[in-house]
Scaffold this motif. Structure first.
Motif, short mmCIF file in Angstrom:
data_model
loop_
_atom_site.label_atom_id
_atom_site.label_comp_id
_atom_site.label_asym_id
_atom_site.label_seq_id
_atom_site.Cartn_x
_atom_site.Cartn_y
_atom_site.Cartn_z
N GLY A 55 0.81 -1.22 0.00
CA GLY A 55 0.00 0.00 0.00
C GLY A 55 0.83 1.26 0.00
N CYS A 56 2.15 1.12 -0.05
CA CYS A 56 3.06 2.27 0.04
C CYS A 56 2.83 3.28 -1.08
CB CYS A 56 4.50 1.76 0.03
SG CYS A 56 5.76 3.05 0.08
N VAL A 57 2.72 2.80 -2.31
CA VAL A 57 2.61 3.71 -3.45
C VAL A 57 1.30 4.49 -3.42
CG1 VAL A 57 2.49 3.86 -5.97
CG2 VAL A 57 4.17 2.35 -4.89
N SER A 58 0.20 3.80 -3.17
CA SER A 58 -1.09 4.50 -3.13
C SER A 58 -1.16 5.49 -1.98
CB SER A 58 -2.24 3.49 -3.04
OG SER A 58 -2.48 2.89 -4.30
N ALA A 59 -0.58 5.14 -0.85
CA ALA A 59 -0.54 6.07 0.27
C ALA A 59 0.27 7.31 -0.09
CB ALA A 59 0.04 5.40 1.52
N PHE A 60 1.35 7.11 -0.86
CA PHE A 60 2.17 8.25 -1.31
C PHE A 60 1.37 9.13 -2.27
CE2 PHE A 60 5.38 10.24 -4.02
CZ PHE A 60 6.26 10.75 -3.08
#
Length: 228
Positions: A55-60
């Motif tokens: 979920g790192c990219v979407s949170a970014f």
């Protein structure tokens, strides 16, 4: 500079089941941040990440766009959906994980409506049988086993990208040199009606990574970037 999303809630056990952000993830974050103003110009209301993993990219992306967008995150791995959900909660971004392959079951509602599409695919060249098994097993191996030329899953998404993207939408894709970015760009223009530009490229150990940005050929908004 935007901070990398907080992943402190994810454990070593989680990263045995879900892809842990690495150099390919970070070049994608850097490319998205570099293009932040361009992304905001299309005022994204629907953001779709394929293979969300931690979920790192979407949170970014949530830091770039804010709450005005709906964030849909698909992954074949149920553990990835769980981690994506908690990452969104920890970082105060309302992520909506869906356990599915690419956009299976979602495409009728998404056609022509995706303003920002993002994919860090399984790009490592492997035997086709290995890639097919990884996808059917729906485990962490599906995050890296890419089949012939590392392009099996990527080609599936490329074929439907023109119908998914909104008129002013953008698609960001991570690729290896072995994936042949020049051939991808040629296919995008000649077969799919998409322009393709290199946003960033970087060496990371033995890998030479690229982030490619696609948009409809008739998209009139200024579209900076180099040709592969």
């Amino acid at each position: 500079m935007l901070p990398t999303p907080n992943l402190s809630h994810l454990t070593r056990e989680d990263f045995a089941l879900v892809y842990e952000p690495a150099e390919d993830s970070f070049i994608l974050l850097d490319a998205l941040e570099q293009d932040a103003e361009l992304i905001r110009t299309c005022d994204p209301t629907i953001t779709l990440e394929i293979g969300s993993g931690s979920g790192c990219v979407s949170a970014f992306i949530g830091q770039i766009i804010g709450a005005r967008s709906v964030y849909i995150c698909t992954d074949i791995n149920a553990d990835a959906a769980r981690c994506t959900m908690t990452t969104g909660q920890v970082n105060k971004v309302a992520l909506n994980p869906v356990i599915t392959s690419l956009v299976e079951g979602l495409s009728p509602r998404l056609l022509g409506n995706v303003d920002l599409l993002v994919f860090n695919p399984p790009y490592v060249p492997t035997y086709e049988e290995e890639a097919a098994r990884a996808q059917s097993d729906r485990t962490i191996s599906g995050a890296w086993a890419g089949g012939a030329h590392g392009m099996s899953v990527t080609q599936e998404l490329l074929r439907i990208t023109p119908s998914l993207l909104s008129k002013e939408g953008y698609f960001y894709l991570v690729a290896l040199r072995e994936n042949n970015p020049t051939a991808i760009a040629h296919q995008a223009q000649s077969e799919l009606g998409l322009a393709c530009h290199v946003v960033l490229e970087r060496r990371a150990g033995i890998e030479h990574l690229f982030v490619l940005r696609f948009s409809h050929l008739n998209h009139a908004v200024y579209n900076p970037g180099s040709q592969p």
